[in-house]
Design a protein around this motif. Structure first.
Motif, PDB file in Angstrom:
ATOM      1  N   SER A  37       0.736  -1.138  -0.627  1.00  0.00           N
ATOM      2  CA  SER A  37      -0.285   0.256   0.149  1.00  0.00           C
ATOM      3  C   SER A  37       0.875   1.130  -0.535  1.00  0.00           C
ATOM      4  N   LEU A  38       2.049   1.389   0.398  1.00  0.00           N
ATOM      5  CA  LEU A  38       2.811   2.381   0.741  1.00  0.00           C
ATOM      6  C   LEU A  38       3.318   2.659  -0.605  1.00  0.00           C
ATOM      7  N   TYR A  39       3.723   1.730  -1.528  1.00  0.00           N
ATOM      8  CA  TYR A  39       4.064   1.587  -3.056  1.00  0.00           C
ATOM      9  C   TYR A  39       2.927   2.156  -3.922  1.00  0.00           C
ATOM     10  N   ILE A  40       1.457   1.309  -3.277  1.00  0.00           N
ATOM     11  CA  ILE A  40       0.467   2.265  -4.452  1.00  0.00           C
ATOM     12  C   ILE A  40       0.727   3.833  -4.287  1.00  0.00           C
ATOM     13  N   ALA A  41       1.130   4.243  -2.591  1.00  0.00           N
ATOM     14  CA  ALA A  41       0.732   5.705  -2.559  1.00  0.00           C
ATOM     15  C   ALA A  41       1.410   6.368  -3.090  1.00  0.00           C
ATOM     16  N   SER A  42       2.822   6.050  -3.296  1.00  0.00           N
ATOM     17  CA  SER A  42       3.773   6.894  -3.681  1.00  0.00           C
ATOM     18  C   SER A  42       3.315   6.893  -5.449  1.00  0.00           C
ATOM     19  N   ALA A  43       2.484   6.046  -5.529  1.00  0.00           N
ATOM     20  CA  ALA A  43       2.395   6.019  -6.968  1.00  0.00           C
ATOM     21  C   ALA A  43       1.775   7.142  -6.833  1.00  0.00           C
ATOM     22  N   ILE A  44       0.809   7.359  -6.095  1.00  0.00           N
ATOM     23  CA  ILE A  44      -0.838   8.564  -6.474  1.00  0.00           C
ATOM     24  C   ILE A  44      -0.190   9.433  -6.263  1.00  0.00           C
ATOM     25  N   GLU A  45       0.787  10.381  -5.558  1.00  0.00           N
ATOM     26  CA  GLU A  45       1.506  11.101  -4.946  1.00  0.00           C
ATOM     27  C   GLU A  45       1.959  11.848  -5.613  1.00  0.00           C
ATOM     28  N   ILE A  46       2.200  11.282  -6.501  1.00  0.00           N
ATOM     29  CA  ILE A  46       3.751  11.608  -7.301  1.00  0.00           C
ATOM     30  C   ILE A  46       2.303  12.568  -8.329  1.00  0.00           C
ATOM     31  N   ALA A  47       0.881  11.751  -8.580  1.00  0.00           N
ATOM     32  CA  ALA A  47       0.052  12.535  -9.604  1.00  0.00           C
ATOM     33  C   ALA A  47      -0.395  13.685  -8.650  1.00  0.00           C
ATOM     34  N   ASN A  48      -0.804  13.277  -7.482  1.00  0.00           N
ATOM     35  CA  ASN A  48      -1.425  14.111  -6.751  1.00  0.00           C
ATOM     36  C   ASN A  48      -0.509  15.660  -6.399  1.00  0.00           C
ATOM     37  N   VAL A  49       0.710  15.506  -6.239  1.00  0.00           N
ATOM     38  CA  VAL A  49       2.062  16.824  -6.248  1.00  0.00           C
ATOM     39  C   VAL A  49       1.345  17.239  -7.700  1.00  0.00           C
ATOM     40  N   GLU A  50       1.704  16.724  -8.655  1.00  0.00           N
ATOM     41  CA  GLU A  50       1.793  17.381 -10.014  1.00  0.00           C
ATOM     42  C   GLU A  50       0.330  18.079 -10.438  1.00  0.00           C
ATOM     43  N   GLU A  51      -0.946  17.583 -10.018  1.00  0.00           N
ATOM     44  CA  GLU A  51      -1.373  18.088  -9.805  1.00  0.00           C
ATOM     45  C   GLU A  51      -2.289  19.334  -9.072  1.00  0.00           C
ATOM     46  N   GLU A  52      -1.545  19.249  -7.876  1.00  0.00           N
ATOM     47  CA  GLU A  52      -1.937  20.626  -7.121  1.00  0.00           C
ATOM     48  C   GLU A  52      -0.516  21.751  -7.959  1.00  0.00           C
ATOM     49  N   ARG A  53       0.774  21.313  -8.296  1.00  0.00           N
ATOM     50  CA  ARG A  53       1.287  22.069  -9.405  1.00  0.00           C
ATOM     51  C   ARG A  53       0.738  22.801 -10.306  1.00  0.00           C
ATOM     52  N   ARG A  54       0.281  22.281 -11.662  1.00  0.00           N
ATOM     53  CA  ARG A  54      -0.551  22.385 -12.443  1.00  0.00           C
ATOM     54  C   ARG A  54      -1.869  23.625 -12.116  1.00  0.00           C
ATOM     55  N   GLN A  55      -2.850  23.112 -10.852  1.00  0.00           N
ATOM     56  CA  GLN A  55      -3.514  24.084 -10.464  1.00  0.00           C
ATOM     57  C   GLN A  55      -3.167  25.397  -9.836  1.00  0.00           C
ATOM     58  N   MET A  56      -1.452  25.885  -9.373  1.00  0.00           N
ATOM     59  CA  MET A  56      -0.977  26.582  -8.694  1.00  0.00           C
ATOM     60  C   MET A  56      -0.775  27.061 -10.001  1.00  0.00           C
ATOM     61  N   LYS A  57       0.006  26.584 -10.774  1.00  0.00           N
ATOM     62  CA  LYS A  57       0.583  27.397 -12.364  1.00  0.00           C
ATOM     63  C   LYS A  57      -1.241  28.629 -12.607  1.00  0.00           C
ATOM     64  N   GLN A  58      -2.168  27.239 -13.038  1.00  0.00           N
ATOM     65  CA  GLN A  58      -3.030  28.056 -13.985  1.00  0.00           C
ATOM     66  C   GLN A  58      -3.531  29.261 -13.192  1.00  0.00           C
ATOM     67  N   GLU A  59      -3.593  29.165 -11.484  1.00  0.00           N
ATOM     68  CA  GLU A  59      -3.652  29.868 -10.684  1.00  0.00           C
ATOM     69  C   GLU A  59      -3.141  31.204 -10.556  1.00  0.00           C
ATOM     70  N   LEU A  60      -1.381  31.279 -10.825  1.00  0.00           N
ATOM     71  CA  LEU A  60      -1.162  32.604 -11.349  1.00  0.00           C
ATOM     72  C   LEU A  60      -1.279  32.862 -12.504  1.00  0.00           C
ATOM     73  N   LYS A  61      -1.217  32.114 -13.433  1.00  0.00           N
ATOM     74  CA  LYS A  61      -1.385  32.292 -14.834  1.00  0.00           C
ATOM     75  C   LYS A  61      -2.646  34.145 -14.746  1.00  0.00           C
ATOM     76  N   LYS A  62      -4.269  33.645 -14.026  1.00  0.00           N
ATOM     77  CA  LYS A  62      -5.026  33.353 -14.420  1.00  0.00           C
ATOM     78  C   LYS A  62      -4.292  35.020 -13.162  1.00  0.00           C
ATOM     79  N   SER A  63      -4.196  35.094 -12.077  1.00  0.00           N
ATOM     80  CA  SER A  63      -3.915  36.328 -11.430  1.00  0.00           C
ATOM     81  C   SER A  63      -2.710  37.059 -12.208  1.00  0.00           C
TER      82      SER A  63
END
Lengths: 228, 91
Positions: free
Chosen positions: A202-228
């Motif tokens: 479950s740790l390995y599965i969590a690490s495989a999913i968490e990468i996705a979450n981090v990338e998504e957050e980074r993308r959302q932050m970039k979009q918010e930066l572009k909007k502002s």
């Protein structure tokens, strides 16, 4: 060494069927029968087991992930390992886990499950892109995935085999009562091993999913930066 | 002086290095696991609220530490029961 290598029992359509495969089939049938009995006569025991596995898995997963989607795989892995280790330490029939070929499929399944859940969470291209986010990490990542599977396999094999060997040596010296506490200790460490391998998967599965979450957050932050 | 043939020498060295290997490979991980348990217990007594997280992490890291001992056990078992060098000389 002859006891470790699987021996061919019979041939099915020209394929050699070893004793490891046969005892794995027996364990599968036992798991299914136990599950049916529990469902019919004592559903609260099944509820208790599922709650236990759920709490184990959710203790290592990130908090915003729905744990219930991994439970069919991880719970089956945990129950299979517990039953296999019990059968190995009770010497009731030819145990599948201390032979040299059985631990590999368990961890092959967890290897595939990590990628399956990662791809389902993120999509194929996104998962590859997240794994190789700086491009030079990608070969290292591939090597670490493969060596992780190998090391898990060897670890499970060695764990079960060492307990088995100690009980066998004591049994050959004093075949009366004295091996019993050691076999009980083997069962205890076996349950601990099943817990640890479930937690690691479950740790390995969590690490495989968490990468996705981090990338998504980074993308959302970039979009918010572009909007502002 | 003793006249030892090749098989005896190989067997002798195999047994010596197997015993040395299992001693090193079991003592060092045991010491380090003791260190990990000690630190985790100190952390648990200092902060009893985080005892559950510490226990999970402790079990996982113990399993990872123990794996080196198991690797050395397997290597020693291969050396003793299925020695490839003896097969090469006397196979």
């Amino acid at each position: 060494m002859e006891a470790i290598a699987p021996q061919v029992v019979f041939y099915l359509f020209g394929l050699p069927i070893t004793d490891t495969v046969v005892s794995t089939w027996v364990m599968m049938v036992m798991l299914i029968i136990i599950a049916l009995i529990i469902r019919k006569y004592a559903p609260h025991i099944g509820e208790f087991i599922i709650e236990m596995i759920n709490s184990i898995v959710s203790s290592v997963m990130p908090e915003d992930v729905r744990v219930i989607q991994f439970l069919p795989f991880l719970g089956t892995l945990a129950l299979f390992l517990v039953l296999g280790i019990f059968s190995a330490s009770s010497h009731s029939w030819c145990p599948p886990l201390p032979t040299s070929t059985q631990p590999l499929p368990c961890h092959c399944w967890s290897f595939f499950a990590v990628h399956y859940f990662g791809i389902r969470e993120k999509g194929l291209w996104g998962y590859i892109k997240d794994t190789a986010s700086p491009i030079f990490v990608f070969p290292l990542e591939v090597i670490s995935q493969l060596s992780r599977t190998l090391s898990l396999t060897i670890r499970l094999f060695g764990n079960v085999l060492s307990t088995d060997l100690v009980v066998a040596i004591i049994f050959s010296l004093i075949p009366f009562i004295v091996p019993l506490p050691l076999a009980a200790l083997g069962m205890l460490t076996g349950v601990l091993q099943a817990y640890i391998f479930t937690v690691l998967a479950s740790l390995y599965i969590a690490s495989a999913i968490e990468i996705a979450n981090v990338e998504e957050e980074r993308r959302q932050m970039k979009q918010e930066l572009k909007k502002s | 002086m003793w006249q030892l043939d090749t098989g005896t020498i190989i067997t002798l060295f195999t047994i010596m290095f197997a015993v040395g290997g299992i001693v090193l490979g079991s003592v060092v991980p045991a010491l380090m696991e003791g260190k990990a348990v000690q630190k985790a217990l100190e952390g648990m007594t200092r902060q009893p609220d985080s005892a559950n997280d510490l226990r999970t992490t402790l079990l996982i890291s113990m399993a990872l530490l123990e794996s080196t001992a198991i690797y050395s056990l397997l290597v020693v078992l291969i050396l003793i029961f299925g020695n490839p060098l003896l097969d090469r000389f006397f196979g």
